[in-house]
Design an enzyme around this catalytic site. Structure first.
Site, PDB file in Angstrom:
ATOM      1  N   GLY A 113     -10.371  31.783  23.388  1.00 34.15           N
ATOM      2  CA  GLY A 113     -10.755  33.189  23.189  1.00 34.15           C
ATOM      3  C   GLY A 113      -9.669  34.201  23.464  1.00 34.15           C
ATOM      4  O   GLY A 113      -9.963  35.383  23.623  1.00 34.15           O
ATOM      5  N   GLY A 115      -6.976  34.738  21.410  1.00 33.08           N
ATOM      6  CA  GLY A 115      -6.344  35.235  20.184  1.00 33.08           C
ATOM      7  C   GLY A 115      -4.993  34.607  19.897  1.00 33.08           C
ATOM      8  O   GLY A 115      -4.090  35.286  19.380  1.00 33.08           O
ATOM      9  N   SER A 116      -4.825  33.308  20.216  1.00 34.73           N
ATOM     10  CA  SER A 116      -3.517  32.682  19.985  1.00 34.73           C
ATOM     11  C   SER A 116      -3.185  32.638  18.493  1.00 34.73           C
ATOM     12  O   SER A 116      -2.028  32.823  18.102  1.00 34.73           O
ATOM     13  CB  SER A 116      -3.481  31.269  20.571  1.00 34.73           C
ATOM     14  OG  SER A 116      -4.376  30.443  19.892  1.00 34.73           O
ATOM     15  N   ALA A 118      -4.079  34.817  16.115  1.00 30.33           N
ATOM     16  CA  ALA A 118      -3.639  36.144  15.652  1.00 30.33           C
ATOM     17  C   ALA A 118      -2.221  36.434  16.137  1.00 30.33           C
ATOM     18  O   ALA A 118      -1.368  36.884  15.368  1.00 30.33           O
ATOM     19  CB  ALA A 118      -4.592  37.221  16.159  1.00 30.33           C
ATOM     20  N   ALA A 119      -1.944  36.142  17.418  1.00 34.80           N
ATOM     21  CA  ALA A 119      -0.603  36.422  17.965  1.00 34.80           C
ATOM     22  C   ALA A 119       0.456  35.584  17.241  1.00 34.80           C
ATOM     23  O   ALA A 119       1.572  36.058  16.997  1.00 34.80           O
ATOM     24  CB  ALA A 119      -0.578  36.152  19.469  1.00 34.80           C
ATOM     25  N   ASP A 159      -8.295  41.053  16.717  1.00 36.24           N
ATOM     26  CA  ASP A 159      -7.237  40.378  17.477  1.00 36.24           C
ATOM     27  C   ASP A 159      -5.845  40.782  16.966  1.00 36.24           C
ATOM     28  O   ASP A 159      -4.919  40.951  17.749  1.00 36.24           O
ATOM     29  CB  ASP A 159      -7.359  38.851  17.329  1.00 36.24           C
ATOM     30  CG  ASP A 159      -8.579  38.286  18.026  1.00 36.24           C
ATOM     31  OD1 ASP A 159      -9.446  39.065  18.419  1.00 36.24           O
ATOM     32  OD2 ASP A 159      -8.640  37.045  18.172  1.00 36.24           O
TER      33      ASP A 159
HETATM   34  O1  PMV Z   1     -12.219  33.582  20.216  1.00 38.07           O
HETATM   35  P1  PMV Z   1     -11.317  34.394  19.400  1.00 38.07           P
HETATM   36  O2  PMV Z   1     -10.057  34.799  20.103  1.00 38.07           O
HETATM   37  O3  PMV Z   1     -11.019  33.764  18.045  1.00 38.07           O
HETATM   38  O4  PMV Z   1     -12.069  35.780  19.098  1.00 38.07           O
HETATM   39  C1  PMV Z   1     -13.122  35.849  18.168  1.00 38.07           C
HETATM   40  C2  PMV Z   1     -13.744  37.211  18.176  1.00 38.07           C
HETATM   41  C3  PMV Z   1     -14.959  37.350  17.240  1.00 38.07           C
HETATM   42  O5  PMV Z   1     -15.473  38.674  17.420  1.00 38.07           O
HETATM   43  C4  PMV Z   1     -16.055  36.373  17.611  1.00 38.07           C
HETATM   44  C5  PMV Z   1     -14.590  37.146  15.784  1.00 38.07           C
HETATM   45  C6  PMV Z   1     -13.794  38.293  15.152  1.00 38.07           C
HETATM   46  O6  PMV Z   1     -13.307  38.079  14.027  1.00 38.07           O
HETATM   47  O7  PMV Z   1     -13.680  39.383  15.739  1.00 38.07           O
END
Ligand code: PMV
Length: 326
Positions: A113, A115-116, A118-119, A159
């Site tokens: 969770g 955001g690796s 996206a980064a 993210d």
């Molecule tokens: O778990 P992560 O870092 O992929 O975050 C996902 C966040 C969500 O709101 C569940 C999906 C999104 O696209 O924002």
């Protein structure tokens, strides 16, 4: 090509979602905090045809036929580094005829969770574009969002904005972001449940919930938006007790959506027993990590207990730098 051998570096931070994950996919607001864990990407032009990605997060990825980009798509589409490959294709000029070598070094654990993905996309696009032109932040962010949709179709893009711009941001998918200007954030601690999640399957699970509970989902969205609105005011005025209690409320909404997990709830209870002002899952849930807001004096006791129970504990601070290109 005259630039052969030239190297470029970029780095971008991880993030936590303080309020509004999942709801943000449906155009409700979210508040994100960029944190001091980064991904660094080194891009280098090489003489041979091909795209080579080496990452300390995943198996290496090699694609040696740039000229016929679409020929082997089915073979490579399911590889974990495919979004990075897609990000590279968005960043090289059409006339590109040689090869590119990418090295990714990460301090961001995958699938909890932070955001690796996206980064990685943001820093890869920046490092590659920097080989050919002066990169521009907004364009990088939008390309990274497009590559992120490979990870899950309905990606909110939140993210990518947090990673590109750093700091604390208020974000709405169909409106964009604004900065929340504070110089200090209270003590934030991440506890890793040790269960990796798949963002795509958690987003599908919530979509399923939405389809089966339309009016309940609308009501939850309204409540999540109010939490976010109040959260923004509480952050700006430095009312950390209020931030904490809104985090707790937000966690209950995520539980109702089915986005939590037994282990995650155990961690939330643990943090609350050790005096957290607030605690919730962060990111897609179904495992992953929780973020707790703690007074400094309570932190070391929580840390010892969590380590004793074999959970990873990551104290985090605000990253105000966002994307950096060297
Ligand atoms: O778990 P992560 O870092 O992929 O975050 C996902 C966040 C969500 O709101 C569940 C999906 C999104 O696209 O924002």
């Amino acid at each position: 090509m005259s630039k052969l051998g030239i190297t470029s570096f970029a780095s971008a931070p991880a993030k936590i979602i303080l309020f509004g994950e999942h709801f943000v996919v449906y155009n409700n607001p979210a508040i994100l905090v960029a944190i001091d864990k980064r991904i660094q990407v080194n891009a280098r032009l090489i003489p041979d045809y091909g795209i080579h990605i080496h990452s300390d997060l995943q198996e290496p990825f090699h694609y040696t036929s740039i000229k016929s980009r679409s020929n082997r798509l089915d073979e490579i589409r399911n590889k974990p580094l495919y979004p990075i490959y897609d990000a590279i294709l968005r960043s090289i000029p059409d006339s590109f005829e040689t090869g590119i070598d990418i090295r990714i070094k990460s301090e961001i654990p995958v699938g909890i969770g932070l955001g690796s993905s996206a980064a990685s996309c943001v820093s890869t696009i920046a490092a590659v574009e920097n080989l050919f032109k002066v990169p521009e932040r907004r364009a990088i962010c939008l390309k990274a969002m497009a590559s992120e949709t490979i990870v899950h179709k309905g990606s909110s893009g939140a993210d990518c904005f947090a990673s590109t711009y750093g700091g604390i941001i208020h974000y709405i998918k169909n409106q964009g972001f604004s900065r929340i200007n504070v110089h200090k954030i209270p003590h934030l601690v991440l506890l890793n449940s040790g269960l990796k999640h798949s963002t795509r399957s958690m987003v599908s699970r919530v979509e399923e919930f939405k389809m089966q509970n339309e009016s309940k989902f609308r009501e939850l969205c309204k409540r999540a938006s109010v939490i976010c609105q109040k959260g923004m005011a509480a952050i700006q005025s430095g009312n950390i007790e209020e931030v904490g209690s809104l985090m707790n409320e937000n966690h209950v909404l995520l539980q109702t959506l089915g986005a939590s997990h037994e282990k995650v709830d155990e961690l939330v209870d643990l943090c609350n027993r050790y005096g957290a002002l607030g605690c919730k899952l962060t990111g897609a849930g179904g495992g992953g990590s929780v973020v707790a807001l703690m007074m400094e004096k309570n932190f070391s006791k929580l840390e010892s207990e969590a380590i004793e129970l074999q959970y990873e504990v990551l104290p985090v601070t605000l990253d105000s730098r966002g994307l950096e290109i060297h």
